[in-house]
Structure formats: C-alpha cells, structure tokens
Design a protein around this motif. Structure first.
Motif, PDB file in Angstrom:
ATOM      1  N   GLY A  48       0.782  -0.975  -0.069  1.00 60.22           N
ATOM      2  CA  GLY A  48       0.156   0.130   0.020  1.00 60.22           C
ATOM      3  C   GLY A  48       0.852   1.092  -0.075  1.00 60.22           C
ATOM      4  N   GLU A  70      -9.456  10.374  -3.483  1.00 58.84           N
ATOM      5  CA  GLU A  70      -9.394   8.723  -3.435  1.00 58.84           C
ATOM      6  C   GLU A  70     -10.124   8.169  -4.393  1.00 58.84           C
ATOM      7  OE1 GLU A  70     -11.870   5.501  -1.539  1.00 58.84           O
ATOM      8  OE2 GLU A  70     -11.494   6.748  -0.215  1.00 58.84           O
ATOM      9  N   ASN A  97      -7.743  -1.597  -3.855  1.00 55.84           N
ATOM     10  CA  ASN A  97      -8.645  -0.536  -2.852  1.00 55.84           C
ATOM     11  C   ASN A  97      -8.202   0.567  -2.359  1.00 55.84           C
ATOM     12  OD1 ASN A  97     -11.302  -0.142  -1.694  1.00 55.84           O
ATOM     13  ND2 ASN A  97     -11.470  -2.383  -1.058  1.00 55.84           N
ATOM     14  N   ALA A  98      -8.916   1.137  -1.906  1.00 58.84           N
ATOM     15  CA  ALA A  98      -8.419   2.358  -1.163  1.00 58.84           C
ATOM     16  C   ALA A  98      -9.409   2.792  -0.117  1.00 58.84           C
ATOM     17  CB  ALA A  98      -8.353   3.592  -2.043  1.00 58.84           C
ATOM     18  N   TYR A  99      -9.031   3.851   0.688  1.00 57.28           N
ATOM     19  CA  TYR A  99      -9.763   4.561   1.998  1.00 57.28           C
ATOM     20  C   TYR A  99      -9.293   5.683   2.292  1.00 57.28           C
ATOM     21  CZ  TYR A  99      -6.307   2.688   5.331  1.00 57.28           C
ATOM     22  OH  TYR A  99      -5.341   2.448   6.052  1.00 57.28           O
ATOM     23  N   THR A 100     -10.327   6.705   2.718  1.00 59.49           N
ATOM     24  CA  THR A 100      -9.880   8.010   3.565  1.00 59.49           C
ATOM     25  C   THR A 100     -10.275   8.110   4.800  1.00 59.49           C
ATOM     26  OG1 THR A 100     -10.301   8.989   1.025  1.00 59.49           O
ATOM     27  CG2 THR A 100     -10.250  10.233   3.061  1.00 59.49           C
ATOM     28  N   CYS A 106      -5.100   6.047   1.740  1.00 56.83           N
ATOM     29  CA  CYS A 106      -4.482   4.988   1.384  1.00 56.83           C
ATOM     30  C   CYS A 106      -4.906   4.167   0.263  1.00 56.83           C
ATOM     31  CB  CYS A 106      -4.344   3.904   2.731  1.00 56.83           C
ATOM     32  SG  CYS A 106      -3.297   2.447   2.414  1.00 56.83           S
ATOM     33  N   PHE A 107      -3.876   3.922  -0.590  1.00 54.89           N
ATOM     34  CA  PHE A 107      -4.111   2.973  -1.853  1.00 54.89           C
ATOM     35  C   PHE A 107      -3.421   1.754  -1.604  1.00 54.89           C
ATOM     36  CE2 PHE A 107      -4.042   7.460  -3.294  1.00 54.89           C
ATOM     37  CZ  PHE A 107      -5.593   7.472  -3.747  1.00 54.89           C
ATOM     38  N   HIS A 108      -4.074   0.465  -1.748  1.00 54.24           N
ATOM     39  CA  HIS A 108      -3.500  -0.605  -1.404  1.00 54.24           C
ATOM     40  C   HIS A 108      -4.070  -1.889  -2.307  1.00 54.24           C
ATOM     41  CE1 HIS A 108      -6.818  -2.197   0.947  1.00 54.24           C
ATOM     42  NE2 HIS A 108      -7.352  -0.808   1.093  1.00 54.24           N
ATOM     43  N   LEU A 123      -0.034   1.003  -8.119  1.00 51.62           N
ATOM     44  CA  LEU A 123      -0.393   2.042  -6.759  1.00 51.62           C
ATOM     45  C   LEU A 123       0.379   3.243  -7.053  1.00 51.62           C
ATOM     46  CD1 LEU A 123       0.034  -0.764  -4.170  1.00 51.62           C
ATOM     47  CD2 LEU A 123      -2.099   0.695  -4.753  1.00 51.62           C
ATOM     48  N   SER A 127      -1.450   6.751  -7.465  1.00 49.58           N
ATOM     49  CA  SER A 127      -1.002   7.894  -6.493  1.00 49.58           C
ATOM     50  C   SER A 127      -0.594   9.077  -6.737  1.00 49.58           C
ATOM     51  CB  SER A 127      -0.064   6.973  -5.179  1.00 49.58           C
ATOM     52  OG  SER A 127      -0.772   5.818  -4.848  1.00 49.58           O
TER      53      SER A 127
END
Length: 430
Positions: A48, A70, A97-100, A106-108, A123, A127
């Motif tokens: 990630g 994101e 996937n990703a989250y905020t 984060c991009f992972h 990634l 990014s």
C-alpha cells in the motif's frame, strides 16, 4: 471506500533494535519511506501507499475533497484509462482498493507475490500520476452523492458522523469525510490539484509491504516506480480542537428505532495513557459479546441488538464514543444502564480475576487482528506516520500485563463522569 480511523509529524523514524526485527525500513532520495515485513509462509503479497493527508486537512469549502481524490485516483492516469486500472490486477486474481480517514489516504493492493511488481507499479501510478479527467469528475461526483445518501439513510452510520461534529464543532475533525452536497457539487480538477499541492509531503508518505519477497527486491522495485517522484514539502500545520463543552441534542428523523451516540473527548495517540484507556473501553463495549454493556443491555434486559464503545485517537485529540439503537420507550432506561456501568468502574476496582480476564481477552483480540498480513501492512504504515515506529506484540503485551486495577479505576474516575458526556439522539418523528 470510507473508513474510519493522531498523526504527529515526524521526519525520521526512530526504531529500537527490538522493533527492527519485525520490519525493515528504507528511505528514498525524495523522502518516501519503504517499510517491509518478510513473511515466508505466504504466497500473497500485500502492499500500500499511505499519505498523511485526510479530511481534517480540508478547509470548510473543501469538505469531502480528500475522499474525492481517493475516488478520482482510479479514473485515469497519464498512461491508463479507468478500465485499464480496474482490470490491471483483477485479471490476475488480485484486489485493488483505497480508503480515506480523518488523517490518512491509502491506496492498497493484494496479489500473488509473482505479481507484486505489477501491483506496486499500479499503486505508484494512481497515487502520483492521476490526471483527474473532467468527464470522470462529473460522473464520480454523482457516485459520491449517492454514497452520501446511502450513509444518510443508515441512521447507525449517520449518527456517528453527526456525533463527530457535535464533539468537534467548527473543527475539521468534525467534518464528514464524504463532505456535504454543496462542496461535493463544486469540486473541479483545479481544486484536486491545489489540495494535493498544498498537503503532499513526500516525507509523510509510506510504501508498506508484507510478503515473502526479500527486502532488497522490494526496495529495488520501489526505487524503480517511486524513485523519480519529485521531492515535495508541505508547510500545512494541523490545528488542535478548541476547548470542549458537553452538548445534548435531539433530532427527529424518519425511523422506527431511536439511535443514540454518547461520549466525550479522550487522550490523543501521543499520550501514554492511550493503551490503558483502550483496555478500559474494550472492557465496557469492545467486540466481545461478554462486554459489560452487551451483557447488561442485551443479554440481561434485551433492550438492544448491539451496543459498541470505541476509542479513536488522533494526533492532538481523541474521543470515546458509545453507540446503540433501541425502542424509544427503552431509551432512558438504556442510558441509565450505561451510566450504571460507568459508575461501577469509577467506584469498584476490578478484582484480580476480572483484571486478568480483561488482559487476556485484549491480548487475544490484538493477536488475532495482527494475524492478518493485510491488516499488519496497513497498521505498519499508519504507525510509522503517526509515531515513527511499529511496536511489537510482545512489547504491547508487556504494557497490558503491567496494568493495575488502581490505574484503571483512576482513569475511570477521570474519564467516565456523565456530566462530561455529550449526547446525540435520533428519535422517530411524531
């Protein structure tokens, strides 16, 4: 891609020899750090890229912009269109996937280790080389507005977001990560680029990896795909929340069950008391069915289907939140039962048996959560950004084992006085 979850701006990681055994760390010339833990018994690679940027870094007119970034990162880069990004890993059985959160983006990805190179390259591409196509911005704007409606229609989710705003009024920690309709409708490509330019600091970026690949190979790939990212520094400073005043608020909504959120500010993640307080909150309303709240409100009285207590720690703030839903006629009794459990911890120290069980349960929960290599990969990146190190389970277990009943009772006296609690209640419309 919304997730909830104190970030001291540290330019260099301090790693003790004991911690060094758990992972290896390399810093690229541009300041980006590469953290890797080698696990030999797996064929799956997790990696990630985590940024120390989140919704708390937004100005009022930017609410939701971090989350918008994101989403838009997947919609096109200098060399890929959105369908190429989607298919890049899925065609080899991988996940992207990703989250905020309030303080992180984060991009992972997770893939067979034979495809690690492909995952890290992708990634890095999304990014740092996203182009934010105008047509995709309009399309994704509608997607996010639908996501906002979905959360609003779920009172269990909506009350948690609204409770943040109650605890941190007028502060970015109180912003909804998704933003609001007015701001989301206003975002442009220029806004995205300006936000990244203002907040991106390559010394506050972690490339995190867990796989059976050797560290030297991971570093070589990171140098290849991220070594040419331009070095960038940010002068943005996060502001702490203002002083706290308890607030009681009731809101009528179209629903059949009353929803309640209650709690108060708590210790920031840099405070040495965070682990003892986490243990105390876990005893009250953690994931175990034997939590005190669950045993009282659900098992004994049948007032709730579920009740949760959680402790969230940020760089310069934190909060305790208690959430449950119940029939309106049972609301006051439920609240009184919660206060009763809080009083018990203030007035009665845990017996040796109770203390031992609480410690063993917490250690087991932490061990099981770390058993997931993907979870460890994400935790490793977050911990390095937050406090500059990754604590080993044995070190955490030692701290838990050293907890005393007197220590926990003193903390309960300080933190569990109901007069310091705020409360937000959603009630069915009459």
């Amino acid at each position: 891609m919304k997730q909830d979850n104190p970030r001291k701006r540290i330019t260099k990681a301090t790693i003790s020899p004991k911690i060094q055994e758990e992972y290896q760390l390399h810093t690229l010339a541009n300041g980006i750090r590469v953290a890797h833990k080698q696990v030999l018994h797996t064929q799956i690679a997790h990696c990630g890229i985590m940024f120390d940027i989140g919704s708390r870094d937004e100005r009022p007119e930017q609410q939701g912009l971090a989350h918008f970034w994101e989403h838009m990162a997947f919609k096109g880069t200098e060399k890929r269109r959105s369908h190429h990004i989607i298919n890049r890993l899925e065609t080899v059985g991988g996940e992207l996937n990703a989250y905020t959160t309030k303080e992180k983006i984060c991009f992972h990805a997770s893939v067979l280790d034979a495809h690690f190179d492909k995952a890290l390259e992708l990634l890095a591409d999304i990014s740092f080389r996203s182009v934010f196509p105008e047509k995709q911005i309009e399309r994704e704007r509608n997607v996010i507005l639908e996501e906002m409606s979905m959360y609003y229609d779920s009172p269990e989710d909506a009350i948690q977001d609204d409770f943040d705003a109650l605890l941190f009024p007028g502060h970015a920690l109180g912003y909804n990560i998704l933003g609001n309709q007015e701001t989301v409708k206003s975002f442009s490509r220029a806004d995205l680029r300006a936000f990244i330019l203002e907040n991106l600091d390559t010394e506050r970026v972690i490339v995190s990896s867990v796989s059976r690949l050797p560290f030297a190979k991971v570093v070589k790939m990171a140098e290849k795909y991220l070594g040419e990212v331009p070095s960038q520094r940010s002068t943005q400073q996060r502001q702490p929340p203002a002083s706290y005043q308890p607030v009681q608020q009731k809101v009528e909504r179209v629903l059949t069950q009353a929803q309640c959120a209650m709690g108060r500010p708590a210790y920031p993640l840099t405070d040495d008391r965070k682990l003892p307080f986490f243990a105390l909150v876990n005893l009250l309303g953690g994931p175990g069915m034997n939590s005190r709240f669950n045993m009282s409100l659900r098992e004994r009285y049948g007032f709730v289907y579920s009740i949760d207590a959680s402790y969230m720690a940020y760089l310069d703030a934190g909060y305790l939140g208690i959430y449950f839903g119940t029939e309106p006629r049972q609301l006051e009794r439920s609240i009184n039962l919660i206060y009763k459990e809080l009083r018990r911890l203030r007035e009665q120290p845990l017996t040796p048996t109770q203390l031992h069980r609480a410690k063993v349960q917490l250690m087991g929960q932490l061990a099981m959560s770390e058993e997931s290599n993907n979870s460890f990969m994400l935790m490793m990146a977050k911990s390095l950004l937050d406090v500059g190190r990754v604590e080993t389970l044995p070190a955490i277990f030692t701290e838990i084992e050293n907890l005393t009943a007197e220590q926990l009772q003193e903390m309960a006296v300080e933190m569990f006085d109901e007069k310091d609690f705020s409360m937000l209640t959603f009630l069915p419309e009459e």
